[in-house]
Scaffold this motif. Structure first.
Motif, PDB file in Angstrom:
ATOM      1  N   GLY A  44       0.800  -1.219   0.000  1.00  0.00           N
ATOM      2  CA  GLY A  44       0.000   0.000   0.000  1.00  0.00           C
ATOM      3  C   GLY A  44       0.832   1.268   0.000  1.00  0.00           C
ATOM      4  O   GLY A  44       0.302   2.363   0.165  1.00  0.00           O
ATOM      5  N   TRP A  45       2.137   1.139  -0.192  1.00  0.00           N
ATOM      6  CA  TRP A  45       3.034   2.309  -0.159  1.00  0.00           C
ATOM      7  C   TRP A  45       2.876   3.091  -1.452  1.00  0.00           C
ATOM      8  O   TRP A  45       3.001   2.529  -2.542  1.00  0.00           O
ATOM      9  CB  TRP A  45       4.479   1.818  -0.004  1.00  0.00           C
ATOM     10  N   ASP A  46       2.572   4.372  -1.332  1.00  0.00           N
ATOM     11  CA  ASP A  46       2.381   5.157  -2.553  1.00  0.00           C
ATOM     12  C   ASP A  46       2.977   6.560  -2.429  1.00  0.00           C
ATOM     13  O   ASP A  46       3.595   6.906  -1.425  1.00  0.00           O
ATOM     14  CB  ASP A  46       0.892   5.213  -2.937  1.00  0.00           C
ATOM     15  N   PHE A  47       2.746   7.341  -3.440  1.00  0.00           N
ATOM     16  CA  PHE A  47       3.307   8.684  -3.557  1.00  0.00           C
ATOM     17  C   PHE A  47       2.910   9.577  -2.374  1.00  0.00           C
ATOM     18  O   PHE A  47       3.710  10.355  -1.875  1.00  0.00           O
ATOM     19  CB  PHE A  47       2.822   9.296  -4.872  1.00  0.00           C
ATOM     20  N   THR A  48       1.668   9.454  -1.924  1.00  0.00           N
ATOM     21  CA  THR A  48       1.188  10.285  -0.805  1.00  0.00           C
ATOM     22  C   THR A  48       1.954   9.953   0.481  1.00  0.00           C
ATOM     23  O   THR A  48       2.299  10.837   1.257  1.00  0.00           O
ATOM     24  CB  THR A  48      -0.323  10.062  -0.603  1.00  0.00           C
ATOM     25  N   ASN A  79       0.778  -1.769   5.500  1.00  0.00           N
ATOM     26  CA  ASN A  79      -0.324  -1.014   4.911  1.00  0.00           C
ATOM     27  C   ASN A  79      -0.395   0.417   5.457  1.00  0.00           C
ATOM     28  O   ASN A  79      -1.431   0.869   5.906  1.00  0.00           O
ATOM     29  CB  ASN A  79      -1.639  -1.780   5.208  1.00  0.00           C
ATOM     30  N   VAL A  80       0.740   1.104   5.427  1.00  0.00           N
ATOM     31  CA  VAL A  80       0.775   2.492   5.896  1.00  0.00           C
ATOM     32  C   VAL A  80       0.011   3.346   4.887  1.00  0.00           C
ATOM     33  O   VAL A  80       0.278   3.283   3.687  1.00  0.00           O
ATOM     34  CB  VAL A  80       2.241   2.971   6.041  1.00  0.00           C
ATOM     35  N   THR A  90       4.292   8.623  11.545  1.00  0.00           N
ATOM     36  CA  THR A  90       3.651   7.968  12.688  1.00  0.00           C
ATOM     37  C   THR A  90       2.189   8.378  12.848  1.00  0.00           C
ATOM     38  O   THR A  90       1.457   7.755  13.604  1.00  0.00           O
ATOM     39  CB  THR A  90       4.401   8.290  13.998  1.00  0.00           C
ATOM     40  N   GLU A  91       1.790   9.457  12.160  1.00  0.00           N
ATOM     41  CA  GLU A  91       0.394   9.894  12.242  1.00  0.00           C
ATOM     42  C   GLU A  91      -0.478   9.204  11.199  1.00  0.00           C
ATOM     43  O   GLU A  91      -1.692   9.388  11.172  1.00  0.00           O
ATOM     44  CB  GLU A  91       0.310  11.413  12.018  1.00  0.00           C
ATOM     45  N   CYS A  92       0.134   8.424  10.330  1.00  0.00           N
ATOM     46  CA  CYS A  92      -0.630   7.785   9.255  1.00  0.00           C
ATOM     47  C   CYS A  92      -1.283   6.496   9.758  1.00  0.00           C
ATOM     48  O   CYS A  92      -0.790   5.862  10.691  1.00  0.00           O
ATOM     49  CB  CYS A  92       0.298   7.460   8.082  1.00  0.00           C
ATOM     50  N   ARG A  93      -2.359   6.121   9.094  1.00  0.00           N
ATOM     51  CA  ARG A  93      -3.023   4.867   9.460  1.00  0.00           C
ATOM     52  C   ARG A  93      -2.137   3.691   9.039  1.00  0.00           C
ATOM     53  O   ARG A  93      -1.390   3.787   8.063  1.00  0.00           O
ATOM     54  CB  ARG A  93      -4.376   4.777   8.756  1.00  0.00           C
ATOM     55  N   ARG A  94      -2.254   2.590   9.735  1.00  0.00           N
ATOM     56  CA  ARG A  94      -1.402   1.427   9.459  1.00  0.00           C
ATOM     57  C   ARG A  94      -2.007   0.185  10.106  1.00  0.00           C
ATOM     58  O   ARG A  94      -2.862   0.290  10.983  1.00  0.00           O
ATOM     59  CB  ARG A  94       0.000   1.676  10.010  1.00  0.00           C
ATOM     60  N   SER A  95      -1.538  -0.964   9.682  1.00  0.00           N
ATOM     61  CA  SER A  95      -2.036  -2.219  10.264  1.00  0.00           C
ATOM     62  C   SER A  95      -0.871  -2.990  10.867  1.00  0.00           C
ATOM     63  O   SER A  95       0.280  -2.819  10.465  1.00  0.00           O
ATOM     64  CB  SER A  95      -2.655  -3.117   9.185  1.00  0.00           C
ATOM     65  N   GLU A  96      -1.185  -3.857  11.802  1.00  0.00           N
ATOM     66  CA  GLU A  96      -0.154  -4.722  12.382  1.00  0.00           C
ATOM     67  C   GLU A  96       0.379  -5.647  11.290  1.00  0.00           C
ATOM     68  O   GLU A  96      -0.327  -6.014  10.365  1.00  0.00           O
ATOM     69  CB  GLU A  96      -0.743  -5.573  13.518  1.00  0.00           C
ATOM     70  N   ILE A  97       1.619  -6.045  11.458  1.00  0.00           N
ATOM     71  CA  ILE A  97       2.250  -6.952  10.505  1.00  0.00           C
ATOM     72  C   ILE A  97       1.717  -8.376  10.705  1.00  0.00           C
ATOM     73  O   ILE A  97       1.610  -8.841  11.827  1.00  0.00           O
ATOM     74  CB  ILE A  97       3.785  -6.945  10.736  1.00  0.00           C
ATOM     75  N   LYS A  98       1.401  -8.979   9.582  1.00  0.00           N
ATOM     76  CA  LYS A  98       1.067 -10.408   9.646  1.00  0.00           C
ATOM     77  C   LYS A  98       2.387 -11.118   9.407  1.00  0.00           C
ATOM     78  O   LYS A  98       2.871 -11.192   8.295  1.00  0.00           O
ATOM     79  CB  LYS A  98       0.034 -10.745   8.565  1.00  0.00           C
ATOM     80  N   SER A  99       2.990 -11.572  10.506  1.00  0.00           N
ATOM     81  CA  SER A  99       4.402 -11.934  10.511  1.00  0.00           C
ATOM     82  C   SER A  99       4.796 -13.059   9.558  1.00  0.00           C
ATOM     83  O   SER A  99       5.949 -13.187   9.193  1.00  0.00           O
ATOM     84  CB  SER A  99       4.834 -12.292  11.920  1.00  0.00           C
ATOM     85  N   SER A 100       3.854 -13.874   9.133  1.00  0.00           N
ATOM     86  CA  SER A 100       4.217 -15.011   8.309  1.00  0.00           C
ATOM     87  C   SER A 100       4.625 -14.610   6.882  1.00  0.00           C
ATOM     88  O   SER A 100       5.262 -15.381   6.186  1.00  0.00           O
ATOM     89  CB  SER A 100       3.041 -15.978   8.241  1.00  0.00           C
ATOM     90  N   ARG A 101       4.246 -13.385   6.452  1.00  0.00           N
ATOM     91  CA  ARG A 101       4.490 -13.026   5.061  1.00  0.00           C
ATOM     92  C   ARG A 101       5.841 -12.364   4.847  1.00  0.00           C
ATOM     93  O   ARG A 101       6.384 -11.714   5.733  1.00  0.00           O
ATOM     94  CB  ARG A 101       3.387 -12.082   4.585  1.00  0.00           C
ATOM     95  N   LEU A 102       6.367 -12.522   3.669  1.00  0.00           N
ATOM     96  CA  LEU A 102       7.576 -11.803   3.298  1.00  0.00           C
ATOM     97  C   LEU A 102       7.147 -10.433   2.779  1.00  0.00           C
ATOM     98  O   LEU A 102       6.114 -10.304   2.137  1.00  0.00           O
ATOM     99  CB  LEU A 102       8.320 -12.539   2.187  1.00  0.00           C
TER     100      LEU A 102
END
Ligand SMILES: *[C@@H]1O[C@H](CO)[C@@H](O)[C@H](O)[C@H]1NC(C)=O
Ligand SMILES: *[C@@H]1O[C@H](CO)[C@@H](O)[C@H](O)[C@H]1NC(C)=O
Ligand SMILES: *[C@@H]1O[C@H](CO)[C@@H](O)[C@H](O)[C@H]1NC(C)=O
Ligand SMILES: *[C@@H]1O[C@H](CO)[C@@H](O)[C@H](O)[C@H]1NC(C)=O
Ligand SMILES: *[C@@H]1O[C@H](CO)[C@@H](O)[C@H](O)[C@H]1NC(C)=O
Ligand SMILES: *[C@@H]1O[C@H](CO)[C@@H](O)[C@H](O)[C@H]1NC(C)=O
Length: 219
Positions: A44-48, A79-80, A90-102
């Motif tokens: 989800g990393w983008d220009f913004t 998914n920042v 740090t003010e952006c929305r984000r999700s916890e890491i699903k650790s199993s994925r690369l």
């Protein structure tokens, strides 16, 4: 609710590349979290999102978003999603890491636009003539080279180059003056200015101004 401390974000692997008057900083985005530097997942990393990093680092505006290869380093969040006006990642929305994925790592290329400075020459007590080959000044006359740049970035300084020598003066109101009390033959040569933007992490250097060819004539 968990308490987290973030001190700063950094952009590593900075390399200076000159491109049409811009100095670029690019790198993988890392964030200091729980006593270690962590990378940011590129999901989800983008220009913004990149824009928030460039603003936070005071590196101007993003010109591109990059992705770095997969790795096993510690990842901050997944998914920042920034809306663009945050002052910190740090003010952006984000999700916890699903650790199993690369994951791949998020990166940015930020640009600090520095225009070419301009240079001018004056002689407070006269003795300066503009000839076909450049500025001609009578030996013994005082002269002043002035450098200026149209830049919103401060603090900075100017460097005046001539005959293998350079002098520096801090930029005040985006300009600086280099005063010489009396012209000597050793002062002949080509003079040009460079602007240096001094940021805590690094110094950005502008292109050189056009040169002024300076000739000393007899009294
Ligand atoms: C952005 O970066 C990608 C990957 O490095 C590159 O292919 C693309 O040409 C770049 N775009 C611009 C506008 O620089
Ligand atoms: C990523 O975040 C956005 C907005 O917060 C949300 O709509 C989306 O479902 C998330 N995607 C994943 C894969 O978590
Ligand atoms: C950013 O702007 C949006 C509206 O475009 C607003 O809802 C949001 O609160 C703003 N966020 C910050 C951190 O200023
Ligand atoms: C400027 O001159 C100093 C010596 O006075 C030298 O060490 C330095 O490398 C020069 N800087 C540049 C950018 O040429
Ligand atoms: C810098 O510019 C401001 C506004 O144009 C002016 O008020 C101030 O006197 C200037 N300072 C110097 C040192 O020239
Ligand atoms: C100054 O620049 C001119 C070209 O603009 C060049 O011909 C000349 O050799 C230079 N002089 C010195 C002293 O570098």
């Amino acid at each position: 609710m968990t308490t987290m401390t973030y001190t700063h974000v950094r952009c590593v692997l900075c390399s200076v590349v000159r491109l049409a008057g811009s100095t670029l900083c690019s790198g993988r985005v890392e964030i200091y979290h729980r006593n270690s530097w962590r990378t940011v997942s590129d999901d989800g990393w983008d220009f913004t999102d990149a824009q928030v990093v460039c603003n936070e680092l005071d590196y101007g505006t993003p010109v591109n978003v990059t992705h770095f290869g997969e790795g096993s380093g510690e990842i901050w969040f997944d998914n920042v999603t920034c809306s663009g006006n945050e002052t910190s990642l740090t003010e952006c929305r984000r999700s916890e890491i699903k650790s199993s994925r690369l994951h791949k790592y998020a990166g940015v290329i930020c640009s600090v636009p520095l225009q070419q400075p301009s240079i001018s020459l004056t002689s407070p007590n006269g003795g300066l003539v503009w000839g076909p080959e450049g500025a001609e000044i009578t030996k013994g006359s005082s002269f002043v080279f002035s450098c200026s740049i149209n830049s919103r970035y401060t603090p900075g300084r100017f460097r005046l180059f001539f005959s293998g020598v350079n002098l520096t003066e801090p930029a005040v109101n985006h300009s600086a003056s280099f005063s010489f009390p009396a012209a000597e033959y050793e002062h002949r040569g080509n003079y040009s200015c460079v602007y240096e933007l001094l940021l805590p992490s690094r110094t950005f250097t502008s292109l050189e101004s056009a040169p002024i060819h300076f000739i000393i004539t007899c009294e």
